[in-house]
Design an enzyme around this catalytic site. Structure first.
Site, PDB file in Angstrom:
ATOM      1  N   ARG A 125       0.853  -1.194   0.000  1.00 42.37           N
ATOM      2  CA  ARG A 125       0.000   0.000   0.000  1.00 42.37           C
ATOM      3  C   ARG A 125       0.884   1.237   0.000  1.00 42.37           C
ATOM      4  O   ARG A 125       1.916   1.252   0.651  1.00 42.37           O
ATOM      5  CB  ARG A 125      -0.843   0.050   1.276  1.00 42.37           C
ATOM      6  CG  ARG A 125      -2.012  -0.855   1.335  1.00 42.37           C
ATOM      7  CD  ARG A 125      -2.896  -0.515   2.527  1.00 42.37           C
ATOM      8  NE  ARG A 125      -2.322  -0.852   3.807  1.00 42.37           N
ATOM      9  CZ  ARG A 125      -1.838   0.002   4.684  1.00 42.37           C
ATOM     10  NH1 ARG A 125      -1.844   1.294   4.433  1.00 42.37           N
ATOM     11  NH2 ARG A 125      -1.359  -0.406   5.839  1.00 42.37           N
ATOM     12  N   TYR A 274      -1.190  -3.758  -6.836  1.00 46.33           N
ATOM     13  CA  TYR A 274      -0.979  -4.513  -5.606  1.00 46.33           C
ATOM     14  C   TYR A 274      -2.061  -4.298  -4.542  1.00 46.33           C
ATOM     15  O   TYR A 274      -2.470  -3.154  -4.299  1.00 46.33           O
ATOM     16  CB  TYR A 274       0.389  -4.125  -4.994  1.00 46.33           C
ATOM     17  CG  TYR A 274       0.796  -5.083  -3.911  1.00 46.33           C
ATOM     18  CD1 TYR A 274       1.462  -6.264  -4.215  1.00 46.33           C
ATOM     19  CD2 TYR A 274       0.461  -4.854  -2.581  1.00 46.33           C
ATOM     20  CE1 TYR A 274       1.788  -7.177  -3.230  1.00 46.33           C
ATOM     21  CE2 TYR A 274       0.781  -5.756  -1.589  1.00 46.33           C
ATOM     22  CZ  TYR A 274       1.445  -6.912  -1.924  1.00 46.33           C
ATOM     23  OH  TYR A 274       1.763  -7.817  -0.950  1.00 46.33           O
ATOM     24  N   LYS A 283      -9.570  -1.846   1.595  1.00 45.81           N
ATOM     25  CA  LYS A 283      -9.342  -0.654   2.424  1.00 45.81           C
ATOM     26  C   LYS A 283     -10.083   0.571   1.874  1.00 45.81           C
ATOM     27  O   LYS A 283     -10.622   1.374   2.630  1.00 45.81           O
ATOM     28  CB  LYS A 283      -7.849  -0.368   2.532  1.00 45.81           C
ATOM     29  CG  LYS A 283      -7.012  -1.538   3.022  1.00 45.81           C
ATOM     30  CD  LYS A 283      -7.398  -1.983   4.405  1.00 45.81           C
ATOM     31  CE  LYS A 283      -6.442  -3.033   4.934  1.00 45.81           C
ATOM     32  NZ  LYS A 283      -6.766  -3.428   6.304  1.00 45.81           N
ATOM     33  N   HIS A 303     -11.533  -1.195  11.327  1.00 40.96           N
ATOM     34  CA  HIS A 303     -10.414  -2.096  10.999  1.00 40.96           C
ATOM     35  C   HIS A 303     -10.323  -3.145  12.114  1.00 40.96           C
ATOM     36  O   HIS A 303      -9.445  -3.077  12.961  1.00 40.96           O
ATOM     37  CB  HIS A 303      -9.134  -1.244  10.922  1.00 40.96           C
ATOM     38  CG  HIS A 303      -7.958  -1.961  10.353  1.00 40.96           C
ATOM     39  ND1 HIS A 303      -6.665  -1.563  10.605  1.00 40.96           N
ATOM     40  CD2 HIS A 303      -7.862  -3.044   9.550  1.00 40.96           C
ATOM     41  CE1 HIS A 303      -5.830  -2.359   9.963  1.00 40.96           C
ATOM     42  NE2 HIS A 303      -6.526  -3.273   9.329  1.00 40.96           N
ATOM     43  N   SER A 325      -1.898  -2.619  11.328  1.00 37.54           N
ATOM     44  CA  SER A 325      -1.411  -3.619  10.378  1.00 37.54           C
ATOM     45  C   SER A 325      -0.234  -4.387  10.981  1.00 37.54           C
ATOM     46  O   SER A 325       0.612  -3.806  11.658  1.00 37.54           O
ATOM     47  CB  SER A 325      -0.964  -2.928   9.092  1.00 37.54           C
ATOM     48  OG  SER A 325      -1.992  -2.095   8.639  1.00 37.54           O
ATOM     49  N   CYS A 327       0.006  -6.773  13.317  1.00 43.52           N
ATOM     50  CA  CYS A 327       0.064  -7.101  14.752  1.00 43.52           C
ATOM     51  C   CYS A 327      -0.496  -8.502  14.980  1.00 43.52           C
ATOM     52  O   CYS A 327      -0.735  -8.891  16.115  1.00 43.52           O
ATOM     53  CB  CYS A 327      -0.750  -6.115  15.571  1.00 43.52           C
ATOM     54  SG  CYS A 327       0.067  -4.546  15.804  1.00 43.52           S
ATOM     55  N   ASP A 350     -10.212  -8.848   9.295  1.00 45.37           N
ATOM     56  CA  ASP A 350      -9.632  -7.522   9.027  1.00 45.37           C
ATOM     57  C   ASP A 350     -10.601  -6.348   9.170  1.00 45.37           C
ATOM     58  O   ASP A 350     -10.197  -5.290   9.611  1.00 45.37           O
ATOM     59  CB  ASP A 350      -9.040  -7.523   7.605  1.00 45.37           C
ATOM     60  CG  ASP A 350      -8.095  -6.356   7.360  1.00 45.37           C
ATOM     61  OD1 ASP A 350      -7.311  -6.032   8.262  1.00 45.37           O
ATOM     62  OD2 ASP A 350      -8.150  -5.764   6.265  1.00 45.37           O
ATOM     63  N   ARG A 445       1.870 -12.057   0.211  1.00 46.49           N
ATOM     64  CA  ARG A 445       0.488 -12.303   0.668  1.00 46.49           C
ATOM     65  C   ARG A 445      -0.100 -13.605   0.145  1.00 46.49           C
ATOM     66  O   ARG A 445       0.280 -14.084  -0.912  1.00 46.49           O
ATOM     67  CB  ARG A 445      -0.411 -11.172   0.145  1.00 46.49           C
ATOM     68  CG  ARG A 445      -0.046  -9.793   0.632  1.00 46.49           C
ATOM     69  CD  ARG A 445      -0.672  -9.516   1.945  1.00 46.49           C
ATOM     70  NE  ARG A 445      -0.118  -8.328   2.588  1.00 46.49           N
ATOM     71  CZ  ARG A 445      -0.655  -7.796   3.677  1.00 46.49           C
ATOM     72  NH1 ARG A 445      -1.729  -8.309   4.222  1.00 46.49           N
ATOM     73  NH2 ARG A 445      -0.103  -6.749   4.246  1.00 46.49           N
TER      74      ARG A 445
HETATM   75  O1  O2Y Z   1       0.018  -4.043   1.520  1.00 43.78           O
HETATM   76  C1  O2Y Z   1      -1.140  -4.164   1.107  1.00 43.78           C
HETATM   77  O2  O2Y Z   1      -1.497  -3.765  -0.015  1.00 43.78           O
HETATM   78  C2  O2Y Z   1      -2.159  -4.801   1.886  1.00 43.78           C
HETATM   79  S1  O2Y Z   1      -2.286  -4.178   3.494  1.00 43.78           S
HETATM   80  C3  O2Y Z   1      -3.403  -5.190   4.341  1.00 43.78           C
HETATM   81  C4  O2Y Z   1      -3.883  -6.319   3.746  1.00 43.78           C
HETATM   82  C5  O2Y Z   1      -4.782  -7.123   4.415  1.00 43.78           C
HETATM   83  C6  O2Y Z   1      -5.201  -6.752   5.652  1.00 43.78           C
HETATM   84  N1  O2Y Z   1      -4.738  -5.640   6.242  1.00 43.78           N
HETATM   85  C7  O2Y Z   1      -3.832  -4.874   5.632  1.00 43.78           C
HETATM   86  C8  O2Y Z   1      -3.374  -3.668   6.394  1.00 43.78           C
HETATM   87  O3  O2Y Z   1      -2.431  -2.994   6.033  1.00 43.78           O
HETATM   88  O4  O2Y Z   1      -3.991  -3.389   7.433  1.00 43.78           O
HETATM   89 MN    MN Z   2      -5.694  -4.607   7.860  1.00 37.48          MN
END
Ligand code: O2Y
Ligand code: MN
Length: 662
Positions: A125, A274, A283, A303, A325, A327, A350, A445
């Protein structure tokens, strides 16, 4: 197509709004409706031009969706339109094509598992390029102190957005197929569910959205008069491509933009294929846009994982838990209890959408249909249920693979110790256990259907949701913060959640280990002014409602030698046991402290755990909390400023007084 024999001659009812209550007869309204159909249809068809419909029947789509598609096709100029139906047959065709192209390969050791490598520049992200677009800046961000950059929410004006979109989207799908993905967040047609339509030129996104959301034709039927969230995504690399495409993963990392228009319920994402950047149901929709909808409609988009915990006596309790994220939310959601007689079942890992019911209880649904979990660290030791979930029908991104067709990542060393496997790392290079560097990217992932989880809760798709009795907040706090404490009230819980902090993670761009504020675990996902969000939480408590009790946990406290004081994982059930006995009102479980109620000595079941340094684990050190109180005040003053609700300020003042008298 024309005439009354058209298969889908109905217009968007909103087009008739100006004519309602004008005294117009039913017949004339019908006439207006027919005229509007022809006009709208003509515009739509003109916009579509001669664009081939590669799959699906465009004319059977609801008119408002036709308009959306036509408008965006005119803008992005794909080579054709593919209307997804979400079937296995459709997925198989796409998988076949991607394997031929070299973008996907089958992991031969499993049934229907695939691996894919991204361009190494597109691995996470991108918070710094994620924006909320509102007319007024303070609809999005708080009135921070002079010169202070807001950390919750990134604002962009509609004018700037127009400029940014104009420089990216026109013609961005040239030579590519535009896929139309109808999807439901939550069980299709459920009272808490919402519908989205994503346009994308990434077939990886099509496959992943099918795992992560409910994609099928009945979404169109469920849409009816409802609105839908408009999701527009492009990898941002029109054909002919001018630069080299790495790993058959088109993207445009220099031009990434993820923009949300909450009032319009619209998401624009460019340049990344991604995860959170491109699977827009997750999200972008289920947190950033949904929290705006939730504010308007009086519910919550959070969340949070959702778990059902059954005690040895057979009683079940539902708990929601928010952690920043990385944890271990997925691990907690699928916890395997080490205490005999306990059972945990997963509702979601999530995101939780929660609304108070007529009976005054808070009901939660998991809007997603899959898990998009971090692979490294996931093993039979840490999360056997996740491992069981992704044995089939799953997509792995940026993990390593063995030459025998198995996945591999850091944390699986034990499982492979006698095999000495030959490995291809996430960069496609030969690699052996013990070689320098890592086999899998730290943010690699798995995307796996939730329905395959052996402990998925039988009610995980219940349209009305499950009743939540407790909400847990937690973070990685190496020092000062006890294993668990109960907050004094809803308001104190809201204040505690506003102060949530955690050590940073691989999921975001932040480097190194430092403890960062992450209020409500929503910092990267905040959809609107955080002060207003706090007020929304406070206002949800009414006399008629039974608000859940709010807890804070910390599985990550370390001793002076840097060793974890708590074993975590399946032993976290011991903390949940304490929480549930508190909910039950059992006596003598707690000791009052300045920050909340911590477990009384002997009140947590420690049987079979060996040597646990109770005092170090549960202490509330005065020096630490005095510093923390100052830091938290400075943070909230700077970041929320005049937008901080008076109730939260009151909680902050009261807690600081208690801490200073320690
Ligand atoms: O890095 C990403 O694109 C995904 S981040 C993510 C994915 C699944 C659940 N939670 C998260 C997060 O960053 O909280
Ligand atoms: Mn998450």
């Amino acid at each position: 197509p024309s005439g009354a024999d058209h298969p889908n001659m109905s217009v968007d009812p909103s087009l008739l709004t100006p004519y309602k209550n004008t005294g117009a007869s039913e017949a004339s309204l019908r006439q207006i409706s027919e005229d509007a159909f022809y006009v709208v249809n003509e515009v739509v068809m003109k916009r579509l031009g001669h664009l081939p419909i590669l799959k699906g029947d465009f004319h059977l789509l609801p008119p408002k969706v036709q308009r959306f598609i036509a408008e965006k096709a005119e803008l992005m100029r794909p080579r054709g339109i593919f209307i997804c139906d979400g079937t296995q047959h459709e997925a198989d065709d796409i998988i076949h094509k991607l394997i031929e192209r070299g973008m996907l390969s089958k992991l031969e050791a499993y049934e229907n598992n695939y691996i894919c490598r991204t361009d190494p520049k597109d691995v996470a992200r991108v918070e710094s390029k994620t924006w909320m677009v509102t007319k007024e800046k303070h609809q999005t961000v708080c009135r921070t102190a002079e010169g202070v950059e807001p950390i919750m929410g990134h604002w962009m004006s509609p004018e700037s957005l127009s400029t940014e979109l104009d420089s990216r989207f026109p013609g961005c799908m040239a030579g590519r197929t535009m896929y139309v993905i109808p999807f439901s967040m939550g069980p299709i047609g459920g009272p808490l569910s919402k519908i989205g339509v994503q346009l994308t030129d990434s077939n990886y996104v099509v496959l992943s959205m099918r795992v992560m959301t409910r994609v099928c034709n009945s979404v169109w039927d469920a849409l009816g008069d409802n609105d839908f969230v408009r999701c527009i995504h492009s990898v941002g690399l029109p054909r002919p491509v001018k630069q080299r495409v790495i790993n058959h993963w088109p993207c445009n990392p220099e031009r990434v933009l993820i923009a949300h228009r909450p009032p319009e319920r619209e998401i624009w994402s460019f340049g990344s294929g991604y995860g959170g950047n491109s699977l827009l149901g997750k999200k972008c929709f289920a947190l950033r846009i949904a929290s705006n909808i939730a504010y308007d409609e009086g519910w919550m988009a959070e969340h949070m994982l959702i778990m059902g915990v059954t005690r040895p006596c057979g009683r079940e309790h539902f708990i929601a838990a928010a952690f920043p994220s990385a944890c271990g939310k997925t691990n907690l959601a699928m916890l395997e209890p080490t205490l005999p007689g306990w059972k945990v079942r997963c509702v979601g890992d999530d995101i939780a959408w929660m609304k108070f019911g007529e009976d005054g209880r808070l009901y939660a649904i998991n809007p997603e249909a899959g898990f998009f979990g971090v692979a490294p660290g996931t093993s039979n030791r840490t999360n056997p249920m996740a491992v069981a979930t992704f044995q089939k029908n799953s997509i792995f991104t940026n993990v390593a693979e063995t030459t025998t067709g198995e996945y591999y990542w850091e944390g699986l060393e034990e499982d492979y110790k006698d095999k000495d496997p030959e490995i291809i790392n996430w960069l496609g290079e030969k690699w052996k256990i013990g070689d320098p560097g890592v086999a899998a990217h730290p943010n690699s992932r798995f995307a796996a259907p939730a329905s395959q989880c052996p402990i998925i809760h039988p009610d995980w798709e219940s349209p009305k949701g499950v009743p939540i009795e407790a909400i847990i907040f937690g973070g990685r706090r190496p020092a000062g913060v006890p294993l668990v404490f109960e907050t004094h009230s809803w308001e104190h819980g809201v204040f505690t959640a506003a102060c949530l902090k955690s050590e940073t993670t691989a999921a975001a761009e932040h480097k190194g280990k430092n403890v960062m504020h992450d209020p409500f675990a929503m910092r990267p996902f905040m959809g609107y002014n955080f002060g207003k969000y706090l007020q929304h939480w406070l206002d949800l408590k009414t006399e008629k409602r039974q608000v859940p009790k709010i807890y804070h946990v910390n599985w990550f406290r370390k001793d002076a030698d840097g060793k974890f004081l708590w074993p975590g994982f399946g032993d976290n059930i011991r903390v949940i046991d304490w929480i549930i006995r508190r909910l039950d009102g059992e006596a003598n479980l707690g000791v009052e402290t300045a920050i909340g109620t911590v477990p009384a000595p002997g009140s947590v079941d420690m049987s079979g755990l060996g040597d646990i340094k109770w005092d170090e684990l549960m202490s509330v050190p005065a020096d630490y909390w005095k510093e923390d109180a100052k830091e938290v005040r400075a943070f909230l003053e700077a970041q929320v400023g005049p937008d901080l609700p008076k109730e939260v300020r009151h909680e902050m003042d009261e807690q600081e007084k208690k801490i200073n008298s320690l």
